[in-house]
Every structure is written in C-alpha cells, then in structure tokens.
Design a protein around this motif. Structure first.
Motif, mmCIF file in Angstrom:
data_model
loop_
_atom_site.group_PDB
_atom_site.id
_atom_site.type_symbol
_atom_site.label_atom_id
_atom_site.label_comp_id
_atom_site.label_asym_id
_atom_site.label_seq_id
_atom_site.Cartn_x
_atom_site.Cartn_y
_atom_site.Cartn_z
ATOM 1 N N ARG A 127 54.846 -14.271 38.262
ATOM 2 C CA ARG A 127 55.358 -15.608 38.578
ATOM 3 C C ARG A 127 56.732 -15.555 39.222
ATOM 4 N NH1 ARG A 127 53.178 -17.788 32.841
ATOM 5 N NH2 ARG A 127 51.061 -18.317 33.494
ATOM 6 N N ASN A 128 57.481 -14.490 38.925
ATOM 7 C CA ASN A 128 58.827 -14.372 39.467
ATOM 8 C C ASN A 128 58.936 -13.359 40.597
ATOM 9 O OD1 ASN A 128 60.697 -16.086 37.626
ATOM 10 N ND2 ASN A 128 59.355 -15.025 36.182
ATOM 11 N N LEU A 129 57.789 -12.805 41.010
ATOM 12 C CA LEU A 129 57.737 -11.815 42.098
ATOM 13 C C LEU A 129 58.558 -10.573 41.771
ATOM 14 C CD1 LEU A 129 57.974 -14.183 45.213
ATOM 15 C CD2 LEU A 129 55.916 -13.314 44.046
ATOM 16 N N TYR A 130 58.502 -10.138 40.509
ATOM 17 C CA TYR A 130 59.173 -8.914 40.089
ATOM 18 C C TYR A 130 58.194 -7.743 40.152
ATOM 19 C CZ TYR A 130 62.635 -12.072 37.949
ATOM 20 O OH TYR A 130 63.572 -13.039 37.722
ATOM 21 N N GLY A 131 58.713 -6.568 40.466
ATOM 22 C CA GLY A 131 57.911 -5.360 40.419
ATOM 23 C C GLY A 131 57.815 -4.832 38.996
ATOM 24 N N LEU A 132 56.751 -4.076 38.723
ATOM 25 C CA LEU A 132 56.555 -3.530 37.381
ATOM 26 C C LEU A 132 56.062 -2.092 37.453
ATOM 27 C CD1 LEU A 132 56.739 -4.238 34.372
ATOM 28 C CD2 LEU A 132 54.350 -4.941 34.464
ATOM 29 N N ASP A 133 56.737 -1.227 36.713
ATOM 30 C CA ASP A 133 56.341 0.159 36.502
ATOM 31 C C ASP A 133 55.795 0.232 35.087
ATOM 32 O OD1 ASP A 133 56.252 2.846 35.790
ATOM 33 O OD2 ASP A 133 58.345 3.265 36.256
ATOM 34 N N ILE A 134 54.483 0.348 34.957
ATOM 35 C CA ILE A 134 53.843 0.382 33.645
ATOM 36 C C ILE A 134 53.635 1.835 33.245
ATOM 37 C CG2 ILE A 134 51.889 -0.353 32.250
ATOM 38 C CD1 ILE A 134 51.293 -2.463 34.426
ATOM 39 N N GLU A 135 54.416 2.299 32.264
ATOM 40 C CA GLU A 135 54.159 3.635 31.746
ATOM 41 C C GLU A 135 53.021 3.556 30.727
ATOM 42 O OE1 GLU A 135 55.929 7.358 29.199
ATOM 43 O OE2 GLU A 135 57.374 5.966 30.072
ATOM 44 N N ILE A 136 51.967 4.287 30.990
ATOM 45 C CA ILE A 136 50.833 4.359 30.062
ATOM 46 C C ILE A 136 51.254 5.290 28.927
ATOM 47 C CG2 ILE A 136 48.391 4.922 29.819
ATOM 48 C CD1 ILE A 136 48.268 4.633 32.950
ATOM 49 N N LYS A 137 51.409 4.712 27.733
ATOM 50 C CA LYS A 137 51.970 5.429 26.578
ATOM 51 C C LYS A 137 50.920 5.453 25.470
ATOM 52 C CE LYS A 137 56.131 7.127 25.582
ATOM 53 N NZ LYS A 137 56.918 7.973 26.490
ATOM 54 N N PRO A 138 49.935 6.304 25.572
ATOM 55 C CA PRO A 138 48.796 6.212 24.654
ATOM 56 C C PRO A 138 49.096 6.721 23.250
ATOM 57 C CG PRO A 138 48.559 8.131 26.050
ATOM 58 C CD PRO A 138 49.775 7.391 26.549
ATOM 59 N N THR A 139 48.444 6.118 22.278
ATOM 60 C CA THR A 139 48.350 6.723 20.962
ATOM 61 C C THR A 139 47.593 8.042 21.127
ATOM 62 O OG1 THR A 139 48.314 4.552 19.916
ATOM 63 C CG2 THR A 139 47.429 6.396 18.628
ATOM 64 N N PRO A 140 47.996 9.111 20.428
ATOM 65 C CA PRO A 140 47.293 10.385 20.581
ATOM 66 C C PRO A 140 45.786 10.233 20.430
ATOM 67 C CG PRO A 140 49.297 10.725 19.329
ATOM 68 C CD PRO A 140 49.176 9.239 19.544
ATOM 69 N N ASN A 141 45.063 10.912 21.307
ATOM 70 C CA ASN A 141 43.596 10.915 21.401
ATOM 71 C C ASN A 141 43.026 9.689 22.103
ATOM 72 O OD1 ASN A 141 43.408 13.416 19.952
ATOM 73 N ND2 ASN A 141 43.694 12.254 18.044
ATOM 74 N N LEU A 142 43.901 8.814 22.609
ATOM 75 C CA LEU A 142 43.432 7.655 23.373
ATOM 76 C C LEU A 142 43.966 7.683 24.805
ATOM 77 C CD1 LEU A 142 43.755 4.760 20.763
ATOM 78 C CD2 LEU A 142 41.667 5.904 21.532
ATOM 79 N N GLU A 143 44.249 8.879 25.306
ATOM 80 C CA GLU A 143 44.874 9.005 26.620
ATOM 81 C C GLU A 143 44.011 8.387 27.719
ATOM 82 O OE1 GLU A 143 46.752 11.971 23.951
ATOM 83 O OE2 GLU A 143 44.655 11.441 24.381
ATOM 84 N N GLY A 144 42.771 8.816 27.819
ATOM 85 C CA GLY A 144 41.904 8.311 28.875
ATOM 86 C C GLY A 144 41.587 6.838 28.721
ATOM 87 N N ALA A 145 41.288 6.423 27.500
ATOM 88 C CA ALA A 145 40.941 5.023 27.251
ATOM 89 C C ALA A 145 42.099 4.094 27.563
ATOM 90 C CB ALA A 145 40.506 4.850 25.797
#
Length: 249
Positions: free
Chosen positions: A109-127
C-alpha cells in the motif's frame, strides 16, 4: 560476463523494520523505519504449526516475546496473543507478532520494497520456502516491484524456486563456503547477500561476472558502508536507520 537483471531496489534496507529503534519484525518497527525515510525493509518469516507465515528471527520465542519454546511448534492462534514489544521498551508493550501477509500489505500500500528472509524452523526448510514464495506470488501479482526472497538455507531457496520461479532470490552467506557461487547459479539467484566483511574487490567482481548483485548485512558503521560503496556493491542492510540517510549513497 553475464549481464545482471534490472535492479529495482534501493541501496539502503532497514534491518527487521527499524534496526534497534523499535521491536524487531513488528509493524511498529516498519512504521518507525518508514518515518526515518526508508523505502525498503528486511524481515524474517517462518511457519506456524498450522501453516501461517509470521515474522520472527529466532527459532524460539523467548528473546523477543513473552512466550517460550520453539515458535514453529505453536499454532497461530496462540502466537497471535503474544506480546512482542515489551522486551524492547515500555512504549511498545503489547505489540503483536505480525503475519507476513499483514506486513506485505503494509509495504504494497505504501510502495515499499521488501526483502523476506526465509527463516525456517529446523526440518521445514523446503516447506517454508515454498510457502513464502506462494504467498508472495499471490500478494505481489501485478506489482511493479516484487519482493526479494533470501535465505541462508539453499533448501529454502529451492522450495521458493519451485513454487514461484519468477520471484527474485538471493543467497545469504556468513562464510564463503565451497561452491557458493555455483549453488547460487543453480538456485537461479539474482543476488548474493554476504556478511559485509566477506566482500572485497575480487569477490565483488566474481559475483558480478556471474550476473549477480552484491548486497551486505548488517552494516552499522560509516567506514564499513563507505568501503562497500567504494567496492561498487548494490545494497546494504542496516540497523542504523538513525545514522544512514536512505536518500544518500
């Protein structure tokens, strides 16, 4: 030399919303970072036990909420009740954990960029990588600037690549382990995001020759930022939203 893809993101990226000025990975932090003039933010996303993506850096709840234990083992209904602000300061008491979707809609809504770091719980990396990419593809459909999906976990980036191959990805590195460049290529990455001390003229040239952008975390000193600017890198993630003007290079 491979020609890099167009780069729509600003140089300065606010770490976890507003660095240390507000409770990390909360909507309050994003608002504080925006008030400092930042137009791109980094956050950490993980899955609840019932499949809701929410913002949290640590595996456990103990440091930044009044909860305890492994965050990914709890359902969103319980996580949503936690206080994620009091640990920082009294002014933020009661600030909740946000869902990734809530943060995404704020940025869109504010036209901001986002860097989403995928921070998985162990054993849920792919999911977790698949879930982040699937949500991002839906929310940013038709948007001019997509989010940048990053992770230290190649398995998470592979999941994101499988779910939404058109979304840009970046490999996070805390060491230059053997095969890092080839792995980034295999994952279809557009960027390498390094601990800032790892970059030198040779590694920047190596990344750029492969068509990859060179970004850094977490840059909190003027001398370090200037060194990275002089090296010709493409972006820095910083806690010091009060020190660095996002309008400057």
């Amino acid at each position: 030399m491979t020609t890099p893809a167009p780069w729509p993101y600003p140089f300065w990226i606010a770490h976890r919303g507003a660095g240390k000025l507000a409770p990390e990975n909360t909507l309050a932090a994003f608002r504080r970072g925006a008030a400092q003039g930042y137009r791109m933010f980094e956050c950490d996303a993980k899955l609840s036990a019932d499949g809701v993506l929410f913002l949290l850096h640590d595996d456990t709840l103990d440091r930044t909420t009044n909860g305890q234990g492994i965050a990914g083992n709890q359902a969103w209904g319980a996580l949503a009740q936690l206080d994620a602000g009091s640990w920082h300061s009294r002014a933020y008491a009661g600030e909740p954990l946000p869902t990734l979707e809530r943060i995404a809609r704020f940025c869109l809504r504010n036209l901001y960029g986002l860097d989403i770091e995928i921070k998985p719980t162990p054993n849920l990396e792919g999911a977790t990588g698949q879930a982040v990419a699937t949500l991002a593809a839906r929310l940013w459909q038709g948007a001019a600037v997509p989010p940048l999906l990053t992770s230290f976990k190649p398995e998470s980036l592979a999941g994101a690549q499988q779910a939404a191959p058109h979304l840009p990805r970046g490999l996070l590195l805390d060491t230059l382990w053997d095969g890092w460049l080839e792995r980034a290529r295999q994952l279809g990455c557009v960027a390498i995001v390094c601990n800032h001390a790892l970059w030198d003229a040779a590694t920047v040239a190596q990344a750029k020759a492969a068509g990859l952008r060179a970004l850094s975390y977490t840059v909190n000193d003027e001398w370090a930022a200037q060194r990275l600017i002089d090296l010709g890198t493409d972006g820095v993630v910083t806690d010091r939203v009060d020190l660095f003007s996002p309008a400057a290079r």
